[in-house]
Write an enzyme that holds these catalytic residues in place. Structure first.
Site, PDB file in Angstrom:
ATOM      1  N   GLY A   1     -11.907  -6.518   1.449  1.00 23.07           N
ATOM      2  CA  GLY A   1     -11.875  -5.722   0.237  1.00 23.07           C
ATOM      3  C   GLY A   1     -11.521  -6.583  -0.958  1.00 23.07           C
ATOM      4  O   GLY A   1     -11.593  -7.808  -0.889  1.00 23.07           O
ATOM      5  N   ALA A   2     -11.142  -5.919  -2.043  1.00 25.10           N
ATOM      6  CA  ALA A   2     -10.831  -6.635  -3.272  1.00 25.10           C
ATOM      7  C   ALA A   2      -9.634  -7.572  -3.080  1.00 25.10           C
ATOM      8  O   ALA A   2      -9.628  -8.704  -3.556  1.00 25.10           O
ATOM      9  CB  ALA A   2     -10.538  -5.629  -4.375  1.00 25.10           C
TER      10      ALA A   2
ATOM     11  N   VAL B   1      -9.412  -7.775   6.611  1.00 26.15           N
ATOM     12  CA  VAL B   1      -9.019  -7.042   7.805  1.00 26.15           C
ATOM     13  C   VAL B   1      -9.607  -7.724   9.040  1.00 26.15           C
ATOM     14  O   VAL B   1     -10.810  -7.976   9.100  1.00 26.15           O
ATOM     15  CB  VAL B   1      -9.498  -5.565   7.741  1.00 26.15           C
ATOM     16  CG1 VAL B   1      -9.009  -4.800   8.967  1.00 26.15           C
ATOM     17  CG2 VAL B   1      -9.004  -4.882   6.470  1.00 26.15           C
TER      18      VAL B   1
ATOM     19  N   LYS C   1      -4.516  -5.935   8.538  1.00 24.74           N
ATOM     20  CA  LYS C   1      -4.897  -6.065   7.126  1.00 24.74           C
ATOM     21  C   LYS C   1      -3.943  -7.071   6.488  1.00 24.74           C
ATOM     22  O   LYS C   1      -2.724  -6.894   6.540  1.00 24.74           O
ATOM     23  CB  LYS C   1      -4.811  -4.693   6.440  1.00 24.74           C
ATOM     24  CG  LYS C   1      -5.415  -4.650   5.046  1.00 24.74           C
ATOM     25  CD  LYS C   1      -5.493  -3.212   4.532  1.00 24.74           C
ATOM     26  CE  LYS C   1      -6.148  -3.122   3.162  1.00 24.74           C
ATOM     27  NZ  LYS C   1      -6.296  -1.736   2.697  1.00 24.74           N
TER      28      LYS C   1
ATOM     29  N   ASP D   1      -9.018   7.687  -3.089  1.00 21.78           N
ATOM     30  CA  ASP D   1     -10.164   6.796  -2.854  1.00 21.78           C
ATOM     31  C   ASP D   1     -10.940   7.246  -1.610  1.00 21.78           C
ATOM     32  O   ASP D   1     -11.332   6.429  -0.777  1.00 21.78           O
ATOM     33  CB  ASP D   1      -9.696   5.345  -2.733  1.00 21.78           C
ATOM     34  CG  ASP D   1     -10.834   4.338  -2.967  1.00 21.78           C
ATOM     35  OD1 ASP D   1     -11.929   4.750  -3.423  1.00 21.78           O
ATOM     36  OD2 ASP D   1     -10.637   3.145  -2.699  1.00 21.78           O
TER      37      ASP D   1
END
Ligand code: ADP
Ligand code: MG
Ligand code: MG
Length: 268
Positions: free
Chosen positions: A16-17, A21, A35, A134
């Site tokens: 992700g940003a 993970v 993560k 989200d």
């Protein structure tokens, strides 16, 4: 490949940003997901006037530590040592991929998953008093038994003392409610998640989001002013439910109570 306490990492699951993970095995051979965040990097990213991304990650962990529900991805352990630059979240492994991987899907399959999404969200909103902020197909994971797991609490907020308004907006553009667009940060409670659930349900069956735009302002314009065009293949009950979830007025938008009682979820 790396070793972390009892965990042996095997491969990358997602990126992700801010975090990566990995899939890993614990000492008994059970699979988990890890993560990983880089603290130094997080301290240098500002996400608001006075908040760094590190603050957001601390919130993500604080929220997740309180959660326990069959349709919410379980946080198993956090490893955050002062002498290490990394924060590790050890998570329940979801081998079935994301809802995004399975979209578009049949209406029957969508109903199976959506019912579980409703149960998980009901727990978050009513028991845990958390707004996710989200919800989208990429953040809905599947376990080995096709059970849906709500994950990624990186934007989540607690509704402390009945408060359900937040001044900063968050989320993923195509899934964000009209009240989040255009800098109006005055009403961003539960209805924001209901809107994102509506967009997600549409996406599960249609394989694309209901509002689109070449540029961000075109998307805003569509979300704020355009009526949803529900495809002909959606039956009347499904159409009715989606329109109620995508009501532009957060105060008129369907509530979880209304969704739970809706004919589309009741009928087989
Ligand atoms: P980000 O906040 O960067 O979006 P996420 O927590 O959503 O991070 O994880 C990014 C991606 O990694 C997910 O979309 C999913 O594909 C994968 N992933 C995350 N957690 C798990 C898990 N527990 N099991 C399997 N895959 C996962
Ligand atoms: Mg995510
Ligand atoms: Mg996130």
């Amino acid at each position: 490949k790396f070793q972390l306490n009892q965990y042996t990492a095997e491969g990358l699951l997602g990126q992700g940003a801010f975090g990566k993970v990995y899939k890993a095995k614990d000492s008994s051979g059970n699979l988990v997901a890890i993560k990983i965040y880089n603290k130094k990097q997080l301290r240098h990213r500002w996400i608001g006037k006075a908040k760094t991304a590190l603050f957001a990650v601390k919130c993500e962990i604080e929220v997740m530590e309180k959660l326990e529900h069959p349709n919410v991805l379980q946080l198993l352990e956090v490893i955050d040592n002062d002498d290490s630059n990394k924060i590790y979240m050890i998570l329940e492994f979801a081998p079935g991929g994301t809802i995004n991987d399975h979209s578009p899907m049949s209406e029957k399959e969508a109903k199976h998953y959506f019912k579980q999404l409703v149960l998980g969200m009901d727990y978050l909103h009513e028991k845990a008093l958390v707004v996710h902020r989200d919800i989208k197909p990429l953040n809905l994971l599947l376990d080995a038994n096709n059970n849906l797991k709500i994950s990624d609490f990186g934007s989540a907020q607690e509704m402390a003392n009945g408060r359900d308004e937040f001044s900063n907006s968050a989320g993923t553009w195509a899934f964000m409610a009209p009240e989040l667009h255009g800098g109006n940060g005055s009403f961003q409670g539960r209805p924001v998640d209901i809107w994102a659930m509506g967009v997600t349900l549409f996406y599960m069956i249609e394989g694309k989001t209901p509002f689109n735009g070449r540029r961000l302002i075109d998307l805003y314009e569509a979300v704020k002013n355009e009526e949803v065009v529900v495809p002909d293949k959606f039956n009347e009950d499904l159409k009715d439910l989606i329109l109620k979830m995508l009501n532009k007025d957060p105060e008129q938008r369907a509530t979880l109570e209304q969704i739970k009682a809706h004919p589309w979820l009741k009928n087989v």
